[in-house]
Design a protein around this motif. Sequence first.
Motif, PDB file in Angstrom:
ATOM      1  N   PRO A 233       0.634  -1.301  -0.130  1.00 22.58           N
ATOM      2  CA  PRO A 233      -0.029  -0.257   0.071  1.00 22.58           C
ATOM      3  C   PRO A 233       0.802   1.202  -0.017  1.00 22.58           C
ATOM      4  O   PRO A 233       0.209   2.302  -0.371  1.00 22.58           O
ATOM      5  CB  PRO A 233      -0.881  -0.121   1.198  1.00 22.58           C
ATOM      6  CG  PRO A 233      -0.501  -1.478   2.065  1.00 22.58           C
ATOM      7  CD  PRO A 233       0.823  -1.875   1.331  1.00 22.58           C
ATOM      8  N   LEU A 234       2.038   1.240   0.069  1.00 26.56           N
ATOM      9  CA  LEU A 234       2.965   2.264   0.056  1.00 26.56           C
ATOM     10  C   LEU A 234       3.676   2.598  -1.016  1.00 26.56           C
ATOM     11  O   LEU A 234       4.263   1.830  -1.521  1.00 26.56           O
ATOM     12  CB  LEU A 234       4.031   1.936   1.451  1.00 26.56           C
ATOM     13  CG  LEU A 234       3.571   1.776   2.948  1.00 26.56           C
ATOM     14  CD1 LEU A 234       4.852   1.411   3.739  1.00 26.56           C
ATOM     15  CD2 LEU A 234       2.494   2.899   3.460  1.00 26.56           C
ATOM     16  N   SER A 235       4.088   4.003  -0.886  1.00 30.22           N
ATOM     17  CA  SER A 235       4.937   4.462  -2.061  1.00 30.22           C
ATOM     18  C   SER A 235       6.418   4.109  -1.344  1.00 30.22           C
ATOM     19  O   SER A 235       6.381   4.288  -0.020  1.00 30.22           O
ATOM     20  CB  SER A 235       4.789   5.981  -2.291  1.00 30.22           C
ATOM     21  OG  SER A 235       3.735   6.125  -2.787  1.00 30.22           O
TER      22      SER A 235
ATOM     23  N   SER B 106       5.383   4.303  -6.748  1.00 27.97           N
ATOM     24  CA  SER B 106       4.281   4.779  -6.134  1.00 27.97           C
ATOM     25  C   SER B 106       3.595   3.217  -5.731  1.00 27.97           C
ATOM     26  O   SER B 106       4.312   2.246  -6.293  1.00 27.97           O
ATOM     27  CB  SER B 106       3.124   5.016  -7.208  1.00 27.97           C
ATOM     28  OG  SER B 106       2.960   4.490  -8.300  1.00 27.97           O
ATOM     29  N   SER B 107       2.694   3.307  -5.109  1.00 28.11           N
ATOM     30  CA  SER B 107       1.936   1.821  -4.678  1.00 28.11           C
ATOM     31  C   SER B 107       1.360   1.432  -5.969  1.00 28.11           C
ATOM     32  O   SER B 107       0.889   2.186  -6.827  1.00 28.11           O
ATOM     33  CB  SER B 107       0.934   2.044  -3.782  1.00 28.11           C
ATOM     34  OG  SER B 107       0.180   0.906  -3.493  1.00 28.11           O
TER      35      SER B 107
ATOM     36  N   SER C 280       5.952   5.427   2.502  1.00 31.46           N
ATOM     37  CA  SER C 280       5.124   6.862   2.702  1.00 31.46           C
ATOM     38  C   SER C 280       3.706   6.599   2.117  1.00 31.46           C
ATOM     39  O   SER C 280       3.634   5.778   1.316  1.00 31.46           O
ATOM     40  CB  SER C 280       5.679   7.988   1.856  1.00 31.46           C
ATOM     41  OG  SER C 280       4.742   9.107   1.912  1.00 31.46           O
ATOM     42  N   HIS C 281       2.791   7.145   2.848  1.00 33.55           N
ATOM     43  CA  HIS C 281       1.539   7.338   2.037  1.00 33.55           C
ATOM     44  C   HIS C 281       1.209   8.213   1.076  1.00 33.55           C
ATOM     45  O   HIS C 281      -0.057   8.036   0.418  1.00 33.55           O
ATOM     46  CB  HIS C 281       0.266   7.251   3.517  1.00 33.55           C
ATOM     47  CG  HIS C 281       0.327   6.054   4.181  1.00 33.55           C
ATOM     48  ND1 HIS C 281       0.039   4.878   3.997  1.00 33.55           N
ATOM     49  CD2 HIS C 281       0.923   5.930   5.430  1.00 33.55           C
ATOM     50  CE1 HIS C 281       0.011   4.147   5.140  1.00 33.55           C
ATOM     51  NE2 HIS C 281       0.701   4.670   5.892  1.00 33.55           N
ATOM     52  N   SER C 282       2.217   8.919   0.724  1.00 26.42           N
ATOM     53  CA  SER C 282       2.130  10.046  -0.257  1.00 26.42           C
ATOM     54  C   SER C 282       3.083   9.561  -1.351  1.00 26.42           C
ATOM     55  O   SER C 282       4.330   9.103  -0.847  1.00 26.42           O
ATOM     56  CB  SER C 282       2.330  11.398   0.321  1.00 26.42           C
ATOM     57  OG  SER C 282       1.281  11.640   1.116  1.00 26.42           O
ATOM     58  N   TYR C 283       3.253  10.133  -2.626  1.00 27.69           N
ATOM     59  CA  TYR C 283       4.136   9.704  -3.686  1.00 27.69           C
ATOM     60  C   TYR C 283       5.019  11.195  -3.925  1.00 27.69           C
ATOM     61  O   TYR C 283       4.392  12.255  -3.955  1.00 27.69           O
ATOM     62  CB  TYR C 283       3.579   9.324  -4.915  1.00 27.69           C
ATOM     63  CG  TYR C 283       4.384   9.285  -6.239  1.00 27.69           C
ATOM     64  CD1 TYR C 283       3.818   9.959  -6.986  1.00 27.69           C
ATOM     65  CD2 TYR C 283       5.289   8.207  -6.243  1.00 27.69           C
ATOM     66  CE1 TYR C 283       4.834  10.004  -8.015  1.00 27.69           C
ATOM     67  CE2 TYR C 283       6.012   8.242  -7.341  1.00 27.69           C
ATOM     68  CZ  TYR C 283       5.771   8.972  -8.256  1.00 27.69           C
ATOM     69  OH  TYR C 283       6.623   8.728  -9.286  1.00 27.69           O
TER      70      TYR C 283
ATOM     71  N   TRP D 274       7.571  13.403   3.917  1.00 24.78           N
ATOM     72  CA  TRP D 274       6.330  12.685   3.734  1.00 24.78           C
ATOM     73  C   TRP D 274       6.507  11.117   4.348  1.00 24.78           C
ATOM     74  O   TRP D 274       5.668  10.599   4.341  1.00 24.78           O
ATOM     75  CB  TRP D 274       6.049  12.572   2.435  1.00 24.78           C
ATOM     76  CG  TRP D 274       5.438  14.031   1.798  1.00 24.78           C
ATOM     77  CD1 TRP D 274       5.223  14.971   2.557  1.00 24.78           C
ATOM     78  CD2 TRP D 274       5.513  14.277   0.318  1.00 24.78           C
ATOM     79  NE1 TRP D 274       5.062  16.149   1.784  1.00 24.78           N
ATOM     80  CE2 TRP D 274       5.061  15.756   0.361  1.00 24.78           C
ATOM     81  CE3 TRP D 274       5.634  13.879  -0.692  1.00 24.78           C
ATOM     82  CZ2 TRP D 274       4.734  16.438  -0.771  1.00 24.78           C
ATOM     83  CZ3 TRP D 274       5.256  14.584  -1.861  1.00 24.78           C
ATOM     84  CH2 TRP D 274       5.075  15.866  -2.037  1.00 24.78           C
ATOM     85  N   TYR D 275       7.894  10.858   4.478  1.00 26.52           N
ATOM     86  CA  TYR D 275       8.095   9.412   4.840  1.00 26.52           C
ATOM     87  C   TYR D 275       8.253   9.157   6.293  1.00 26.52           C
ATOM     88  O   TYR D 275       8.985   9.912   7.149  1.00 26.52           O
ATOM     89  CB  TYR D 275       9.300   8.969   3.934  1.00 26.52           C
ATOM     90  CG  TYR D 275       9.257   8.919   2.695  1.00 26.52           C
ATOM     91  CD1 TYR D 275       9.112  10.185   1.794  1.00 26.52           C
ATOM     92  CD2 TYR D 275       8.979   7.748   1.859  1.00 26.52           C
ATOM     93  CE1 TYR D 275       9.208   9.930   0.469  1.00 26.52           C
ATOM     94  CE2 TYR D 275       8.901   7.696   0.798  1.00 26.52           C
ATOM     95  CZ  TYR D 275       8.903   8.662  -0.046  1.00 26.52           C
ATOM     96  OH  TYR D 275       8.727   8.772  -1.341  1.00 26.52           O
TER      97      TYR D 275
END
Length: 122
Positions: free
Chosen positions: A31-33, A52-53, A99-102, A108-109
Amino acid sequence: QLQLVESGGGLVQPEKSLTLSCTASGFILEPLSIGWFRQAPGKEREGVACISSGGRSTNFADSVKGRFTISRDDAKNTVYLQMNSLKPEDTAVYYCAGSHSYGLQKKWYAYWGQGTQVTVSS
């Protein structure tokens, strides 16, 4: 225990190749980037590459574009950084992070490994 572990670092001659691996313990990467960052002595940690995920999107720092590739194998819970045509200025400790963001913004990590040393020298 949630943990990211990097491997594959070492000493390599200029223009040679090296592949780093990032595996997860205690959680799944899918699920993570995932990003790769590096930090040379006396310098700030910088983003090198991210994926990305699902692996549909990748991004690279200008300094490594055309030389580095990033890929992921979610079945193996592993992300790879293939580094070609290595230069002495690539010498650094390399970290993988989740991270949950790309993107390549390290703020963000939330999940970080301990790092693996890459030294490019003749």
